[in-house]
Design an enzyme around this catalytic site. Structure first.
Site: not given
Length: 630
Positions: A307, A510
């Protein structure tokens, strides 16, 4: 009775019997040496038989049966000394395993032992000591010097010095300022301070770590389960070799020698000890592996998906450039704009005020403040009118000043937020704020490539321009921007179809991708509970280089476990062949067997003391580009 006490008692009986038998054999006595050696062997054989019966009732069949058969055959064939040596070495091996497991689990167990139990709550009548589990969000607590923080919270005093080593692995105390988040399980390394609880004890950072540690201690890796199944082949193989040796030579002693040199320890001990050692080694660096399965899977990854925000970048605005007009002091401009920003609730305002405090700049109270939502604000500081914000707000349709001609044109500021400053209507400064790439991100990706991770991606919900600006500074193979949580999961699934994949993230969005990956690694230093719960590995310190260190530890742990098994079984196999041909007598074979076991366990323990990674050096935060000295 604890297993270690039982194993110690059996070892003492076997050792005393072996020594007594030698003494009687040399000096004489009421009993014969064979009787003493037999008497020393029987208690160990009985204990082993009971243990095996218990395992069989639970549906498990262990290869310790080889040791039991060897002891019984030694007595039956008139070689009780060999049986006593097998008994001594078998019980000694159990003691060594107890020590190895205790040593390997010490760091993890210490986390549970340090669980905070008492809190000092501020009430109307003064301080009251209560149990940590009775603390409620919003309670005002006092932490005295040297005490543990019982729950997560927010600092109320100006500053506090904390020893966070038990949670993050960072050896040096950290200084926290008013309003910063504090985590349970850390230690007050300075003066007493007050803070406000933000979570109950069972919802706080330390309680979550303890829960994950308990899961780590019970989880069993596929590698270890495979070793357990393969170990079952050792029993029939040993019996076949022993039977062939007896049949071909006509000497039953050769069969006995084969039995006493056959050892299951490389399989049943090496893998668990090595993996527990790897988990413990990682914990000392602020890396929480949720069991052997996580460390085994991490050791095999070949694709890494990151990420962006809070993972590859710092996750917050930072000053990356400050330009000023000629003969204008940068420090004064920063002081003026920080003074003005005290009246704003914008995320950038807090960053500028904090930076000014760090540089010990005396801030003034602004007056007549007016905020233009989305553009900036203006007000009076020390009798001077100050305006800070977008180019249009500060410069209008006017041209860019010559001293600010490079503003926003360099690559590192492509994704930065530009803030112009004017004093008494005259442009005097320009600063750029950005979510900067972590100082250790580039080195981390290089180390991952060196460790065999052949493909690195960045998958983010940010826009493509911002994502590409970050990727341009790093060795990223592919960038996917504007991704929803579902699209992140799809990206993970696509990469997993090619090769084992690790996903690294920190936010709530996430969590699904972390759970879907072969291995999920959560940046949990800032308390992202959902992602930490979904992940297989949690980085407890706010540093991305720990990801590369985790991969390195996992690879080394798996290699040592495999090495111990292969070398141990190889040595055992060679010894069995020599014993089958009559070159190793039973007593010598028993000593040789234990020598192999000890070597295997000691080798597995190397995972506890792996080399310190370069990432333990503190990463330096890049200083902003400033025209002049602030």
């Amino acid at each position: 009775m604890p297993d270690m006490v039982i194993h110690l008692s059996l070892f003492a009986i076997a050792l005393a019997g072996a020594v007594a038998g030698f003494f009687v054999d040399r000096f004489g006595g009421g009993w014969s040496p064979d009787q003493i050696w037999t008497a020393a062997t029987i208690p160990v054989a009985v204990a082993l038989a009971v243990s095996m019966l218990r395992d069989m009732l639970a549906g498990r069949l262990g290869v310790d049966a080889i040791a039991l058969v060897a002891m019984i055959a030694s007595i039956a064939m008139g070689e009780p000394l060999a049986g006593a040596v097998v008994a001594m070495m078998y019980s000694g091996g159990n003691l060594l395993e107890d020590y190895a497991r205790g040593r390997a689990e010490r760091e993890l167990r210490s986390l549970r032992d340090r669980t905070p139990r008492i809190a000092h709550r501020q009430e109307a009548g003064g301080l009251v000591d209560i149990a940590a589990e009775d603390v409620a969000p919003g309670d005002e607590l006092l932490v005295r010097a040297g005490e543990l923080l019982p729950v997560d919270g927010e600092l109320l005093d100006a500053r506090a010095k904390l020893d966070e080593s038990a949670v993050t692995g960072e050896p040096l105390p950290e200084t926290r300022a008013r309003g910063e988040a504090l985590r349970s399980g850390t230690v007050n390394a300075g003066e007493a301070f007050r803070y406000r609880a933000s979570a109950a004890a069972h919802e706080s950072t330390y309680a979550g770590i303890v829960r994950m540690v308990e899961a780590a201690q019970t989880a069993k890796a596929p590698f270890i389960r495979m070793a357990d199944r393969f170990a079952l082949l050792l029993l029939p193989a040993t019996l076949i070799v022993a039977g062939l040796a007896w049949w071909l030579s006509g000497d039953p002693i050769r069969a006995l020698a084969v039995l006493v040199v056959a050892t299951p320890c490389p399989l049943i001990l090496a893998a668990p000890v090595a993996f527990i050692g790897g988990v413990s080694r990682a914990a000392r660096s602020g890396i929480l592996m949720k069991g052997s399965s996580a460390i085994e899977a991490l050791g095999q990854v070949r694709t890494a998906i990151f990420d962006k925000t809070g993972t590859l970048t710092e996750g917050g605005a930072r000053l990356i450039a400050l330009d000023t007009a000629p003969e204008v002091e940068p420090g004064e401009i920063l002081r003026l704009v920080a003074s003005l920003e005290q009246a704003s609730h914008h995320v950038l305002a807090e960053t500028l005020v904090t930076l000014a405090h760090q540089k010990r700049l005396p801030l003034s109270q602004p007056t007549a403040v007016r905020e233009y939502r989305g553009s900036g604000l203006e007000g009076v500081v020390d009798g001077r009118h100050v305006r800070a914000g977008s180019r249009r707000l500060v410069l209008g349709d006017g041209p860019l000043p010559p001293w600010a001609a490079s503003a926003g044109t360099s690559g590192d500021m492509a994704a930065a937020l530009a803030v112009f400053i004017a004093v008494e209507g005259k442009p005097v400064g320009f600063l750029a704020m950005a979510d900067a790439v972590r100082a250790d991100a580039a080195a981390t990706l290089q180390r991952l490539h060196a460790a065999g991770v052949s493909r690195i991606l960045m998958v983010t919900g940010d826009d493509a321009e911002t994502a590409q600006a970050v990727a341009a500074q790093l060795a990223i193979d592919e960038v996917r921007a504007d991704c929803s949580p579902a699209e992140k999961v799809a990206a993970v699934a696509a990469e997993q179809a090619r090769q084992p994949t690790v996903m690294i993230g920190d936010g709530l969005n996430d969590a699904p991708a972390l759970a879907a990956a072969n291995v999920g690694v959560a940046m949990g230093a800032r308390g992202a509970t959902a992602s930490s719960e979904a992940a297989d590995v949690v980085i407890l310190v706010d540093r991305i280089d720990r990801v590369a260190e985790a991969v390195s530890i996992a690879q080394r742990t798996r290699a040592i476990a495999l090495q111990s098994i292969v070398v141990g079984l190889g040595l055992s196999g060679i010894a069995m062949i020599f014993a089958a041909f009559g070159y190793i007598p039973p007593v010598a074979g028993a000593f040789l067997q234990q020598g192999i076991d000890i070597a295997v366990i000691v080798n597995a323990l190397r995972t506890l003391v792996g080399p310190m990674e370069p990432g333990h050096a503190r990463a330096t935060v890049p200083t902003p580009r400033i025209a002049g000295e602030v």
